[in-house]
Enzyme design. Structure first.
Site, PDB file in Angstrom:
ATOM      1  N   LYS A  11     -51.059  47.079  29.756  1.00 47.29           N
ATOM      2  CA  LYS A  11     -49.826  47.217  30.542  1.00 47.29           C
ATOM      3  C   LYS A  11     -49.438  48.683  30.786  1.00 47.29           C
ATOM      4  O   LYS A  11     -49.990  49.599  30.156  1.00 47.29           O
ATOM      5  CB  LYS A  11     -48.698  46.474  29.810  1.00 47.29           C
ATOM      6  CG  LYS A  11     -48.953  44.964  29.705  1.00 47.29           C
ATOM      7  CD  LYS A  11     -47.755  44.258  29.093  1.00 47.29           C
ATOM      8  CE  LYS A  11     -47.989  42.760  28.991  1.00 47.29           C
ATOM      9  NZ  LYS A  11     -46.804  42.054  28.478  1.00 47.29           N
ATOM     10  N   TYR A  51     -46.591  36.196  36.816  1.00 46.44           N
ATOM     11  CA  TYR A  51     -45.648  35.723  35.786  1.00 46.44           C
ATOM     12  C   TYR A  51     -44.702  34.638  36.313  1.00 46.44           C
ATOM     13  O   TYR A  51     -43.587  34.498  35.796  1.00 46.44           O
ATOM     14  CB  TYR A  51     -44.840  36.904  35.241  1.00 46.44           C
ATOM     15  CG  TYR A  51     -45.593  37.757  34.244  1.00 46.44           C
ATOM     16  CD1 TYR A  51     -46.032  37.235  33.029  1.00 46.44           C
ATOM     17  CD2 TYR A  51     -45.845  39.099  34.497  1.00 46.44           C
ATOM     18  CE1 TYR A  51     -46.703  38.011  32.100  1.00 46.44           C
ATOM     19  CE2 TYR A  51     -46.528  39.892  33.561  1.00 46.44           C
ATOM     20  CZ  TYR A  51     -46.947  39.338  32.373  1.00 46.44           C
ATOM     21  OH  TYR A  51     -47.601  40.114  31.449  1.00 46.44           O
ATOM     22  N   ASN A 114     -44.921  45.777  25.572  1.00 47.70           N
ATOM     23  CA  ASN A 114     -45.756  45.395  24.423  1.00 47.70           C
ATOM     24  C   ASN A 114     -47.261  45.608  24.644  1.00 47.70           C
ATOM     25  O   ASN A 114     -48.086  44.957  24.040  1.00 47.70           O
ATOM     26  CB  ASN A 114     -45.432  43.960  23.978  1.00 47.70           C
ATOM     27  CG  ASN A 114     -45.759  42.927  25.040  1.00 47.70           C
ATOM     28  OD1 ASN A 114     -46.153  43.273  26.139  1.00 47.70           O
ATOM     29  ND2 ASN A 114     -45.608  41.663  24.698  1.00 47.70           N
ATOM     30  N   HIS A 117     -51.305  42.009  27.575  1.00 47.15           N
ATOM     31  CA  HIS A 117     -51.125  40.573  27.815  1.00 47.15           C
ATOM     32  C   HIS A 117     -52.459  39.891  27.555  1.00 47.15           C
ATOM     33  O   HIS A 117     -53.508  40.449  27.879  1.00 47.15           O
ATOM     34  CB  HIS A 117     -50.709  40.300  29.268  1.00 47.15           C
ATOM     35  CG  HIS A 117     -50.846  38.866  29.659  1.00 47.15           C
ATOM     36  ND1 HIS A 117     -49.874  37.936  29.383  1.00 47.15           N
ATOM     37  CD2 HIS A 117     -51.868  38.171  30.230  1.00 47.15           C
ATOM     38  CE1 HIS A 117     -50.281  36.744  29.800  1.00 47.15           C
ATOM     39  NE2 HIS A 117     -51.500  36.865  30.317  1.00 47.15           N
ATOM     40  N   GLU A 128     -55.584  32.705  35.370  1.00 43.74           N
ATOM     41  CA  GLU A 128     -55.288  34.140  35.357  1.00 43.74           C
ATOM     42  C   GLU A 128     -56.511  34.972  35.758  1.00 43.74           C
ATOM     43  O   GLU A 128     -56.380  35.978  36.444  1.00 43.74           O
ATOM     44  CB  GLU A 128     -54.783  34.544  33.966  1.00 43.74           C
ATOM     45  CG  GLU A 128     -53.415  33.929  33.657  1.00 43.74           C
ATOM     46  CD  GLU A 128     -52.886  34.304  32.277  1.00 43.74           C
ATOM     47  OE1 GLU A 128     -53.573  35.047  31.540  1.00 43.74           O
ATOM     48  OE2 GLU A 128     -51.772  33.867  31.952  1.00 43.74           O
TER      49      GLU A 128
END
Ligand code: CMP
Length: 139
Positions: A11, A51, A114, A117, A128
């Site tokens: 990320k 998302y 965070n 993913h 995905e």
């Protein structure tokens, strides 16, 4: 155990802090193999589409803003039990709860930023992976 594929996203917080190499090293050390990889800057439409399941959550807007702030590195990881194994390597979603030695414990700031993913099921992994990669990228 079956050979599986799972999707990883490194990320924006991690690309901004030059943690890409450190994260890829932990992935490879775990026995997972990187079989496709791309660095890209997500549009709001791409982040929102990826998302979509979280669309009604209060943090959705914040999540889309964050995921489009800087480039990400998307990759397909392959190995035995890859979906569960990568979730172990990442650690808990909230880095405060992540085990020692996991990516999120080592690199992540908080539950929003965070660092990584990973797909949460084999079914979602297929969806995905197809979101970012064509069949021809995965031979
Ligand atoms: P990820 O595994 O990419 O899936 C959904 C993401 O939403 C999650 O990691 C977090 O980055 C983010 N997220 C989950 N809960 C929260 C929260 N309470 N506040 C902000 N972001 C969150």
């Amino acid at each position: 155990m079956a050979i599986e594929r799972t999707l990883s996203i490194i990320k924006p917080d991690a690309t901004e802090n030059d943690n890409v190499g450190g994260i890829l090293q932990l992935i490879e050390k775990s026995g997972l193999r990187i079989v496709a990889m791309r660095r890209m800057h997500l549009t709001k439409a791409q982040a929102g589409g990826f998302y979509e399941v979280h669309k009604e959550r209060p943090f959705f807007g914040e999540l889309v803003d964050f995921m489009t702030r800087s480039p990400v590195v998307v990759s397909v990881l392959e190995g035995e039990d890859a979906v569960a194994k990568y979730r172990e390597v990442m650690g808990a979603t909230d880095p405060k709860k992540a085990a020692d030695g996991t990516i999120r414990k080592l690199f992540a700031k908080d539950i929003g930023e965070n660092s990584v993913h990973g797909s949460d099921s084999l079914e979602n992994a297929k969806r995905e992976i197809a979101f970012f990669f064509a069949e021809a990228d995965l031979l």
